[in-house]
Design a protein around this motif. Structure first.
Motif, PDB file in Angstrom:
ATOM      1  N   VAL A 263       0.843  -1.204   0.000  1.00 21.66           N
ATOM      2  CA  VAL A 263       0.000   0.000   0.000  1.00 21.66           C
ATOM      3  C   VAL A 263       0.872   1.246   0.000  1.00 21.66           C
ATOM      4  O   VAL A 263       0.564   2.241  -0.650  1.00 21.66           O
ATOM      5  N   ASP A 264       1.975   1.188   0.717  1.00 23.87           N
ATOM      6  CA  ASP A 264       2.850   2.349   0.810  1.00 23.87           C
ATOM      7  C   ASP A 264       4.272   1.873   1.058  1.00 23.87           C
ATOM      8  O   ASP A 264       4.505   0.846   1.714  1.00 23.87           O
ATOM      9  N   GLY A 265       5.228   2.628   0.494  1.00 28.69           N
ATOM     10  CA  GLY A 265       6.625   2.318   0.710  1.00 28.69           C
ATOM     11  C   GLY A 265       7.273   1.670  -0.501  1.00 28.69           C
ATOM     12  O   GLY A 265       6.595   1.178  -1.405  1.00 28.69           O
ATOM     13  N   GLU A 266       8.611   1.682  -0.507  1.00 35.91           N
ATOM     14  CA  GLU A 266       9.395   1.039  -1.556  1.00 35.91           C
ATOM     15  C   GLU A 266      10.494   0.209  -0.915  1.00 35.91           C
ATOM     16  O   GLU A 266      11.083   0.618   0.085  1.00 35.91           O
ATOM     17  N   SER A 267      10.762  -0.957  -1.484  1.00 37.93           N
ATOM     18  CA  SER A 267      11.788  -1.823  -0.919  1.00 37.93           C
ATOM     19  C   SER A 267      12.161  -2.895  -1.915  1.00 37.93           C
ATOM     20  O   SER A 267      11.455  -3.126  -2.906  1.00 37.93           O
ATOM     21  N   THR A 268      13.273  -3.550  -1.648  1.00 40.19           N
ATOM     22  CA  THR A 268      13.610  -4.783  -2.368  1.00 40.19           C
ATOM     23  C   THR A 268      13.258  -5.949  -1.449  1.00 40.19           C
ATOM     24  O   THR A 268      13.487  -5.887  -0.240  1.00 40.19           O
ATOM     25  N   VAL A 269      12.697  -6.987  -2.036  1.00 42.64           N
ATOM     26  CA  VAL A 269      12.240  -8.130  -1.259  1.00 42.64           C
ATOM     27  C   VAL A 269      12.881  -9.405  -1.816  1.00 42.64           C
ATOM     28  O   VAL A 269      12.795  -9.671  -3.018  1.00 42.64           O
ATOM     29  N   ASP A 270      13.520 -10.147  -0.924  1.00 44.28           N
ATOM     30  CA  ASP A 270      14.126 -11.426  -1.300  1.00 44.28           C
ATOM     31  C   ASP A 270      13.043 -12.496  -1.256  1.00 44.28           C
ATOM     32  O   ASP A 270      12.621 -12.925  -0.178  1.00 44.28           O
ATOM     33  N   GLU A 271      12.595 -12.939  -2.434  1.00 42.25           N
ATOM     34  CA  GLU A 271      11.553 -13.955  -2.530  1.00 42.25           C
ATOM     35  C   GLU A 271      12.114 -15.313  -2.948  1.00 42.25           C
ATOM     36  O   GLU A 271      11.376 -16.188  -3.382  1.00 42.25           O
ATOM     37  N   SER A 272      13.439 -15.483  -2.784  1.00 42.02           N
ATOM     38  CA  SER A 272      14.075 -16.705  -3.280  1.00 42.02           C
ATOM     39  C   SER A 272      13.534 -17.953  -2.592  1.00 42.02           C
ATOM     40  O   SER A 272      13.466 -19.018  -3.202  1.00 42.02           O
ATOM     41  N   VAL A 273      13.148 -17.840  -1.322  1.00 46.14           N
ATOM     42  CA  VAL A 273      12.632 -19.022  -0.624  1.00 46.14           C
ATOM     43  C   VAL A 273      11.316 -19.500  -1.222  1.00 46.14           C
ATOM     44  O   VAL A 273      10.937 -20.660  -1.077  1.00 46.14           O
ATOM     45  N   ALA A 274      10.615 -18.581  -1.890  1.00 45.48           N
ATOM     46  CA  ALA A 274       9.323 -18.947  -2.469  1.00 45.48           C
ATOM     47  C   ALA A 274       9.392 -19.150  -3.974  1.00 45.48           C
ATOM     48  O   ALA A 274       8.767 -20.051  -4.523  1.00 45.48           O
ATOM     49  N   THR A 275      10.175 -18.297  -4.659  1.00 39.68           N
ATOM     50  CA  THR A 275      10.187 -18.342  -6.123  1.00 39.68           C
ATOM     51  C   THR A 275      11.434 -18.999  -6.701  1.00 39.68           C
ATOM     52  O   THR A 275      11.424 -19.419  -7.852  1.00 39.68           O
ATOM     53  N   GLY A 276      12.511 -19.061  -5.899  1.00 39.80           N
ATOM     54  CA  GLY A 276      13.758 -19.612  -6.411  1.00 39.80           C
ATOM     55  C   GLY A 276      14.626 -18.576  -7.105  1.00 39.80           C
ATOM     56  O   GLY A 276      15.740 -18.878  -7.493  1.00 39.80           O
ATOM     57  N   GLU A 277      14.161 -17.344  -7.259  1.00 42.24           N
ATOM     58  CA  GLU A 277      14.940 -16.293  -7.907  1.00 42.24           C
ATOM     59  C   GLU A 277      15.911 -15.689  -6.907  1.00 42.24           C
ATOM     60  O   GLU A 277      15.535 -15.281  -5.809  1.00 42.24           O
ATOM     61  N   SER A 278      17.195 -15.630  -7.274  1.00 40.73           N
ATOM     62  CA  SER A 278      18.209 -15.138  -6.345  1.00 40.73           C
ATOM     63  C   SER A 278      18.277 -13.618  -6.291  1.00 40.73           C
ATOM     64  O   SER A 278      18.702 -13.047  -5.294  1.00 40.73           O
ATOM     65  N   ILE A 279      17.881 -12.948  -7.382  1.00 40.46           N
ATOM     66  CA  ILE A 279      17.925 -11.484  -7.428  1.00 40.46           C
ATOM     67  C   ILE A 279      16.644 -10.936  -6.794  1.00 40.46           C
ATOM     68  O   ILE A 279      15.542 -11.286  -7.215  1.00 40.46           O
ATOM     69  N   PRO A 280      16.769 -10.087  -5.752  1.00 43.90           N
ATOM     70  CA  PRO A 280      15.582  -9.557  -5.075  1.00 43.90           C
ATOM     71  C   PRO A 280      14.680  -8.760  -6.017  1.00 43.90           C
ATOM     72  O   PRO A 280      15.148  -8.184  -7.008  1.00 43.90           O
TER      73      PRO A 280
END
Length: 762
Positions: A265-282
């Motif tokens: 809803v608000d804010g900006e960030s990088t999120v590490d989703e590798s545990v769920a998607t397998g992608e290493s780049i946030p």
């Protein structure tokens, strides 16, 4: 109302014979449609007609068989496992003390008094007391299991044990009241010894299983229990995750785990989703972006609106996938239990036939070597001797002892073997499926290559590091770390601005510097034509490319990727040499996947695989007839780890992956996969050797007992020899080599012991 299912965590299962007993009991219960039992995870999944049966009746069936139903709460379940271990140790101490006392009486009678038969009524009664005390004291639970199994017409190891124990009692009573020449003390001693051996066998299995659970417990911390709930008036309060509802707002700070599925809803960030998607780049997240529960918020504070709770949440969907995978996982029958499946009814049948042989043959055909007229005394002696010698004490210990040896050896190498399935099945594995991110690769971005266009690499890195010095983006961390490793000095920027999802602009040493995606640099007026080929080459390697421009001129490129583990290529080579086909599976695009696979020597690649498709890919290989091991570390790997014949989790990975696995590699060293394979192969070979030795003793003993000439003393000697042979084969070489049987392992530099004290006691 209609078909429903319930899953129970069951305590007291020591072998897959127990699993078979549970299956048989439910299969004979009206209303039960299907049942699956997982010995490795100590779970029972029952599908039934809830109009015919209730959950209480299902639980009563398990309790009637002598098993316990553990609390679904992990903390309480852990406490219950500890209580079971304490009770098991207490039983073993009591039964062991009775065995030592009984053995002392027998040795004194044989070697001091020089007699095989009893010398006094007092000695007979003392031995009888020890036999009754052992059977109805620490061994009472076995008696209850045997009774309830017989009540359901189930013949298992508990039934055979009690047949042998009561045969010993009966033989002793015959010596007391009917046949004076019967060796009374020795028959009573049989009841003590075989009960104690059984308690020892079950305790060793419980010990390994519980200690493994303790080690896993120390790694488990899946997600926060609470979240910062932002109310409509702007107040923030801590609430339990389970109390959140769709539409609620939650604030997540940098470095925290995102507790729920939602939308930013608000804010900006990088999120590490590798545990769920397998992608290493946030992933870059801003208003409107979706986030997944279990991911790591890295750089900025986010206000998230909850979009899914309960069964619809990602983590709960994964849990449901795991449950289904466990239920559908091919059943594994231990080698010892395959033998016992036929051995138990075989011994009971031979005992009956032996008695009938000595009763009927001399009566129908008098004058044979069997005598003239029914030989009641000899027939009774033969039948009792068959039951006594038929109890497979060494057979029952063969697998647990090999498991303890192999488990200790594995633990010394930082490998936790959680179940005996891991030992039996691994030698048959012909395909190992490896997740890419965090398994083959380190799982964090790192600079793989620097391309200098206007100067040398060091100057390109210094320019990029100066621009990124104030950035919190993971790709910036990779550049700064590379600069530190090269020993490159760089100046802090005078001005700095981050363009979300694109790059940064900064003033470094008075120059305008821009670092970011090639497409963004083009929109900023930077000419990339001279670097087109290099950009394509780096991207073909599966790297994320950042361009570095100083005062409007492109001076270099940085290729950032997920660094391959140092031992990955050597591990893949070991797999191929062992006749195992390595397969890489990843959610990354095919180009990136093929590049990584080529670097480590993998020919088969499954790319662009969605998180919920990994389990299906494993199932497809199994359907084709392959034995499959899966290696992974993420939440998205958990259902596939459970589906695989052998699930191997990287200990540095997520808790749910660790909990779903049969083997856990402490730390992140990939070479542990082949170490586990070699240890499992060796341990299974030891198990087969143990079973051959034990079965030889039992088989020869039973055959000899049918003659009615086998004295209980020789039965005891055969028992001791069979157990000694199994012990010597399991630990002899290890002890001679000075290895010991400890089960220590190292996690992040700290030494942890798994039940070393208890195993030394055993």
């Amino acid at each position: 109302m209609g078909t429903t299912q319930n899953q129970f965590n069951v305590g007291g299962m020591s072998c897959s014979f127990c699993a078979e007993s549970i299956k048989k009991a439910y299969s004979r219960t009206d209303g039960v449609e299907d049942v699956d039992v997982s010995l490795a995870h100590e779970e029972v999944l029952v599908r039934y007609d809830d109009e015919t049966l209730s959950e209480v009746e299902l639980k009563d069936t398990l309790r009637d068989l002598g098993y316990t139903i553990r609390d679904p709460d992990k903390e309480k379940r852990f406490e219950e496992q500890q209580a079971e271990l304490t009770n098991g140790k207490r039983r073993l101490l009591l039964a062991g003390s009775a065995s030592i006392a009984t053995a002392g009486l027998m040795l004194w009678m044989i070697f001091v008094l020089g007699r095989f038969e009893s010398t006094s009524l007092a000695m007979d009664l003392v031995t009888l007391g020890l036999a009754l005390g052992t059977m109805f004291g620490p061994g009472r639970y076995i008696l209850e299991k045997a009774y309830n199994s017989l009540r359901r017409r189930i013949f298992n190891q508990h039934v055979l044990l009690e047949a042998g124990a009561f045969a010993g009692l009966f033989g002793g009573f015959l010596g007391l009241f009917v046949f004076p020449e019967f060796p009374t003390v020795h028959f009573f001693a049989v009841s003590v010894f075989i009960t104690t051996y059984h308690i020892l066998s079950e305790y060793t299995s419980l010990l390994v299983r519980t200690r493994a659970s303790q080690a896993v417990q120390s790694l488990l911390d899946l997600r926060p229990d609470t979240a910062r709930h932002v109310t409509d008036d702007g107040a923030v309060k801590e609430v339990a995750i389970d109390d959140l509802e769709v539409g609620d707002h939650v604030r997540v700070k940098p470095g925290e785990t995102i507790p729920i599925d939602g939308a930013v809803v608000d804010g900006e960030s990088t999120v590490d989703e590798s545990v769920a998607t397998g992608e290493s780049i946030p992933e870059e997240k801003q208003s409107g972006g979706e986030v997944i529960g279990g991911s790591i918020n890295e750089t900025g504070t986010l206000l998230i609106e909850v979009t899914a709770t309960g069964e619809d949440a990602f983590l709960n969907q994964v849990a449901r996938e795991i449950e289904q995978a466990r239920a559908m996982k091919p059943g594994i029958i231990q080698l010892a239990d395959r033998v016992l499946k036929y051995f138990v009814p075989g011994v009971l049948t031979i005992a009956v036939l032996s008695f009938l042989l000595w009763i009927l043959v001399p009566a129908v055909v008098p004058g044979t070597i069997l005598g003239t007229g029914p030989q009641v005394q000899t027939g009774a002696f033969a039948a009792l001797a068959v039951l006594v010698l038929g109890y497979p004490c060494a057979l029952g210990m063969a697998t647990p002892l090999a498991l303890i040896r192999g488990g200790g050896k594995a633990a010394n190498r930082g490998i936790l073997m959680r179940s005996s399935d891991a030992f039996q099945i691994f030698p048959d594995v012909d395909h190992v499926v490896l997740d890419k991110t965090g398994t083959i690769t380190v799982g964090t971005p790192a600079v793989s290559e620097v391309v200098a266009l206007e100067s040398d690499e060091s100057e390109v890195v210094a320019t990029a590091a100066g621009a990124e010095a104030f950035s919190e983006h993971p790709l910036a961390d990779a550049i700064l770390e590379d600069a530190d490793e090269r020993g490159v000095e760089y100046a802090d920027p005078k001005s700095f601005e981050s363009v979300t999802g694109k790059g940064v602009t900064a003033t470094v040493d008075g120059d305008d510097v821009r670092v970011g995606k090639p497409d963004w640099l083009t929109t900023e007026g930077i000419d990339l034509s001279a670097a087109t080929d290099e950009i394509e080459r780096l991207q073909h390697r599966g790297l994320t490319v950042s361009g570095i421009a100083r005062d409007g001129t492109l001076v270099g490129l940085v290729g950032i990727g997920d660094e391959i583990k140092a031992d990955a290529a050597a591990t893949i080579e070991r797999m191929i040499d062992a006749g195992i086909t390595p397969v890489m599976i990843t959610g990354d695009n095919e180009r990136t996947a093929e590049a990584v696979a080529a670097e480590v020597g993998i020919d088969q690649v499954m790319a662009d695989v969605l998180p919920d498709e990994k389990r299906d890919k494993i199932g497809r290989l199994q359907y084709e007839g392959h034995r499959v091991a899966m290696v992974g570390d993420g939440i998205n790997d958990a259902p596939a780890l459970t589906q695989a014949d052998i699930g191997i989790a990287i200990g540095a990975g997520t808790d749910i992956a660790i909990e779903s696995a049969d083997i856990v590699l402490m730390g992140d060293r990939l070479g542990g996969v082949m170490d586990a394979f070699e240890i499992g192969t060796e341990s299974y070979r030891k198990t087969r050797q143990n079973l051959l030795a034990a079965f030889t003793f039992n088989g020869v003993g039973v055959a000899a007992a049918t003659t009615g000439l086998v004295h209980p003393v020789f039965a005891m000697i055969a028992m001791v020899l069979s157990v000694t042979a199994v012990l010597a084969n399991s630990f002899g070489g290890q002890l001679l080599a000075g290895e010991g049987v400890n089960t220590d392992f190292t996690v992040d530099g700290e030494n942890t012991a798994i039940g070393q004290e208890d195993e030394a006691t055993v």
